[in-house]
Design a protein around this motif. Structure first.
Motif, short mmCIF file in Angstrom:
data_model
loop_
_atom_site.label_atom_id
_atom_site.label_comp_id
_atom_site.label_asym_id
_atom_site.label_seq_id
_atom_site.Cartn_x
_atom_site.Cartn_y
_atom_site.Cartn_z
N LYS A 178 49.91 56.35 36.27
CA LYS A 178 50.27 55.94 34.91
C LYS A 178 49.03 55.33 34.25
CE LYS A 178 55.12 55.06 36.08
NZ LYS A 178 56.20 54.03 36.11
N PRO A 179 48.20 56.16 33.65
CA PRO A 179 46.92 55.67 33.12
C PRO A 179 47.04 54.66 32.00
CG PRO A 179 47.34 57.92 32.40
CD PRO A 179 48.37 57.60 33.43
N ASN A 180 48.19 54.60 31.33
CA ASN A 180 48.37 53.62 30.26
C ASN A 180 48.63 52.21 30.78
OD1 ASN A 180 50.94 54.70 31.16
ND2 ASN A 180 51.88 53.47 29.55
N LEU A 181 48.94 52.08 32.07
CA LEU A 181 49.21 50.78 32.67
C LEU A 181 48.05 50.36 33.56
CD1 LEU A 181 52.96 51.17 33.74
CD2 LEU A 181 52.05 50.06 31.69
N LEU A 182 47.67 49.10 33.48
CA LEU A 182 46.56 48.59 34.27
C LEU A 182 47.05 48.24 35.68
CD1 LEU A 182 43.59 48.15 33.38
CD2 LEU A 182 44.10 45.71 33.23
N ASP A 183 47.58 49.26 36.35
CA ASP A 183 48.09 49.11 37.71
C ASP A 183 47.34 50.07 38.62
OD1 ASP A 183 50.03 47.12 37.57
OD2 ASP A 183 51.57 48.51 36.87
N GLY A 184 47.09 49.63 39.85
CA GLY A 184 46.42 50.53 40.78
C GLY A 184 45.73 49.79 41.90
N ASP A 185 44.81 50.49 42.55
CA ASP A 185 44.16 49.98 43.76
C ASP A 185 43.34 48.72 43.55
OD1 ASP A 185 45.29 52.09 45.12
OD2 ASP A 185 43.50 53.36 45.01
N ALA A 186 42.79 48.52 42.35
CA ALA A 186 41.93 47.35 42.12
C ALA A 186 42.73 46.06 41.96
CB ALA A 186 41.06 47.58 40.89
N ILE A 187 43.97 46.17 41.53
CA ILE A 187 44.81 44.99 41.32
C ILE A 187 45.30 44.47 42.67
CG2 ILE A 187 46.86 44.07 40.18
CD1 ILE A 187 44.64 44.96 38.28
N PRO A 188 44.96 43.23 43.03
CA PRO A 188 45.24 42.73 44.39
C PRO A 188 46.69 42.32 44.66
CG PRO A 188 44.18 41.02 43.09
CD PRO A 188 44.23 42.25 42.22
N VAL A 189 47.56 42.45 43.67
CA VAL A 189 48.98 42.15 43.86
C VAL A 189 49.79 43.40 43.52
CG1 VAL A 189 48.79 39.66 43.50
CG2 VAL A 189 49.05 41.16 41.53
N GLU A 190 51.14 43.30 43.58
CA GLU A 190 51.96 44.51 43.48
C GLU A 190 51.87 45.21 42.14
OE1 GLU A 190 54.87 40.91 43.37
OE2 GLU A 190 53.01 41.49 44.39
N ASN A 191 51.68 44.46 41.05
CA ASN A 191 51.56 45.11 39.75
C ASN A 191 50.87 44.18 38.76
OD1 ASN A 191 53.64 43.35 38.56
ND2 ASN A 191 55.10 44.58 39.73
N ILE A 192 50.57 44.72 37.58
CA ILE A 192 49.83 43.96 36.58
C ILE A 192 50.64 42.78 36.03
CG2 ILE A 192 50.57 45.42 34.65
CD1 ILE A 192 47.12 43.73 35.17
N ASP A 193 51.97 42.92 35.99
CA ASP A 193 52.80 41.81 35.50
C ASP A 193 52.67 40.59 36.41
OD1 ASP A 193 53.71 43.27 33.33
OD2 ASP A 193 55.46 44.04 34.40
N THR A 194 52.65 40.83 37.72
CA THR A 194 52.47 39.74 38.68
C THR A 194 51.08 39.14 38.56
OG1 THR A 194 54.03 40.78 40.22
CG2 THR A 194 52.56 39.11 41.12
N PHE A 195 50.10 40.00 38.36
CA PHE A 195 48.71 39.56 38.19
C PHE A 195 48.60 38.62 36.99
CE2 PHE A 195 44.27 40.25 36.77
CZ PHE A 195 43.60 39.98 37.95
N ILE A 196 49.23 39.00 35.88
CA ILE A 196 49.21 38.17 34.67
C ILE A 196 49.98 36.87 34.89
CG2 ILE A 196 50.07 38.04 32.29
CD1 ILE A 196 49.38 41.02 32.01
N ALA A 197 51.15 36.97 35.54
CA ALA A 197 51.95 35.77 35.81
C ALA A 197 51.17 34.78 36.67
CB ALA A 197 53.25 36.16 36.49
N ASN A 198 50.46 35.27 37.67
CA ASN A 198 49.65 34.39 38.53
C ASN A 198 48.53 33.72 37.73
OD1 ASN A 198 51.23 35.13 40.69
ND2 ASN A 198 49.75 36.55 41.56
#
Length: 221
Positions: A143-163
């Protein structure tokens, strides 16, 4: 400390829109550093000036060499913290200047490993959204429109932002919103792009040292 003080003041003026005086005090900072031959402060001063003032007063491509040199000087002086800041800054600038994303990704991967060796992972964290954006643009995500993938160290971008929010890490939030905005816009998810702009503008001190400010204006008016 005097050189860094002028450098910091220069960035503050630049943030307030006084680019002319920001450039003047940036020159003062460099002159003082050179006269005092304060090589151990080289990386710290440059990481400050090239994160804000010189990105607005100089051609972006001309910033690459000095930032890379500052990183080398920082490592020689044992200033691994600001050397890592310069490394992340170099990757951010190169992302906009290099012709091939693959070459930027290669350099970014090298500096990322280096940051781990020097135990500066925390200083490298703001480069994580950039790495994921590059992977998205290279077609390495479903899903190229979402900043999710191998570089994000948590399960998804929402969790990354919440942290990031839980740690009041506003600089990290700023770059995360920016790169999520960028890939969303490029891949035609305008609703998500606008949402990220609103989140970006809702920050207490949005970071505009890069071209982020003009891109936000372009998207949001």
């Amino acid at each position: 400390n005097t050189a860094y003080g002028f450098a910091y003041y220069s960035c503050s003026l630049c943030y307030l829109g006084d680019v002319c005086n920001a450039s003047k005090y940036a020159t003062f900072a460099l002159d003082i550093m050179q006269r005092m031959q304060a090589r151990q402060k080289y990386c710290r001063v440059y990481s400050c000036l090239y994160s804000m003032t010189f990105l607005k007063t100089n051609h972006m491509h001309s910033c690459l060499g000095p930032v890379l040199k500052a990183r080398h000087e920082g490592l020689k002086a044992g200033d691994t913290l600001h050397a890592t800041v310069c490394a992340a800054l170099y990757c951010s600038i190169a992302f906009r200047c290099e012709k091939k994303l693959a070459s930027v990704k290669q350099v970014l991967t090298h500096f990322k490993r280096e940051a781990k060796v020097y135990k500066q992972e925390a200083m490298w964290t703001p480069a994580i959204p950039l790495e994921q954006a590059i992977l998205n643009l290279m077609g390495h995500t479903d899903k190229p429109n979402l900043l999710d993938g191998d570089a994000i160290p948590v399960e998804n971008i929402d969790t990354f932002i919440a942290n990031a929010k839980s740690r009041d890490a506003e600089r990290l939030l700023c770059v995360t919103y920016y790169y999520q905005m960028l890939v969303a816009y490029i891949f035609d998810d305008l609703e998500l792009a606008i949402k990220m702009v609103e989140e970006y503008l809702g920050l207490e001190n949005p970071f505009e040292g890069m071209v982020a400010g003009s891109e936000v204006i372009f998207l949001y008016g």
